[in-house]
Scaffold this motif. Structure first.
Motif, PDB file in Angstrom:
ATOM      1  N   ASP A   1      14.403 -87.522 -20.342  1.00 25.82           N
ATOM      2  CA  ASP A   1      13.785 -88.758 -19.858  1.00 25.82           C
ATOM      3  C   ASP A   1      12.706 -89.270 -20.808  1.00 25.82           C
ATOM      4  O   ASP A   1      12.279 -90.408 -20.706  1.00 25.82           O
ATOM      5  CB  ASP A   1      13.177 -88.548 -18.477  1.00 25.82           C
TER       6      ASP A   1
ATOM      7  N   THR B   1      16.659 -95.765 -24.310  1.00 23.59           N
ATOM      8  CA  THR B   1      17.137 -94.392 -24.436  1.00 23.59           C
ATOM      9  C   THR B   1      17.614 -94.095 -25.849  1.00 23.59           C
ATOM     10  O   THR B   1      18.282 -94.908 -26.484  1.00 23.59           O
ATOM     11  CB  THR B   1      18.292 -94.147 -23.444  1.00 23.59           C
TER      12      THR B   1
ATOM     13  N   GLY C   1      22.495 -85.788 -20.822  1.00 27.12           N
ATOM     14  CA  GLY C   1      21.147 -85.605 -21.332  1.00 27.12           C
ATOM     15  C   GLY C   1      20.997 -84.648 -22.494  1.00 27.12           C
ATOM     16  O   GLY C   1      19.885 -84.280 -22.851  1.00 27.12           O
TER      17      GLY C   1
END
Length: 117
Positions: A21, A61, A69
């Motif tokens: 994140d 991102t 991820g």
């Protein structure tokens, strides 16, 4: 110094793989980008520094992240990614533990070494 010699100076970390994140648009030295197995499009750059373009125009991102991820080129990730969790200014929010935490001055020294040709 070549990138591998500088990377060897970064303390190891017991990474839990939970920090995706925080992987946004990253900048790196062009020599780091050129050694990567995966070379995503660039957002901007010059002779020394480049910034990876995001996956989509409305995203921040990192383009190296997969849908689960994980980094698609973890072995060749740039210095700024390697400093995550091992330096005072980039602590791991998930409790991953490093061999030692680099003081800001040492982190800056490593970044400056990477900038040198």
């Amino acid at each position: 110094m070549n990138p591998d010699d500088i990377y060897d100076l970064v303390p190891k970390i017991a990474c839990k793989g939970l920090c995706q994140d925080y992987c946004g648009i990253i900048g790196m030295q062009r020599k780091e980008y050129e050694r990567m197995d995966v070379q995503p499009p660039l957002l901007a750059g010059d002779d020394k520094t480049v910034f990876l373009a995001p996956k989509t125009p409305d995203s921040l991102t990192c383009p190296l992240l997969t849908s689960d991820g994980k980094c698609t080129d973890y072995a060749n990730r740039p210095l700024i990614c390697r400093l995550w969790g091992v330096t005072e200014k980039l602590p791991c929010p998930h409790g991953c533990t490093a061999e030692r935490i680099l003081p800001e001055s040492e982190s800056r020294t490593l970044l400056a070494l990477m900038e040198m040709d």
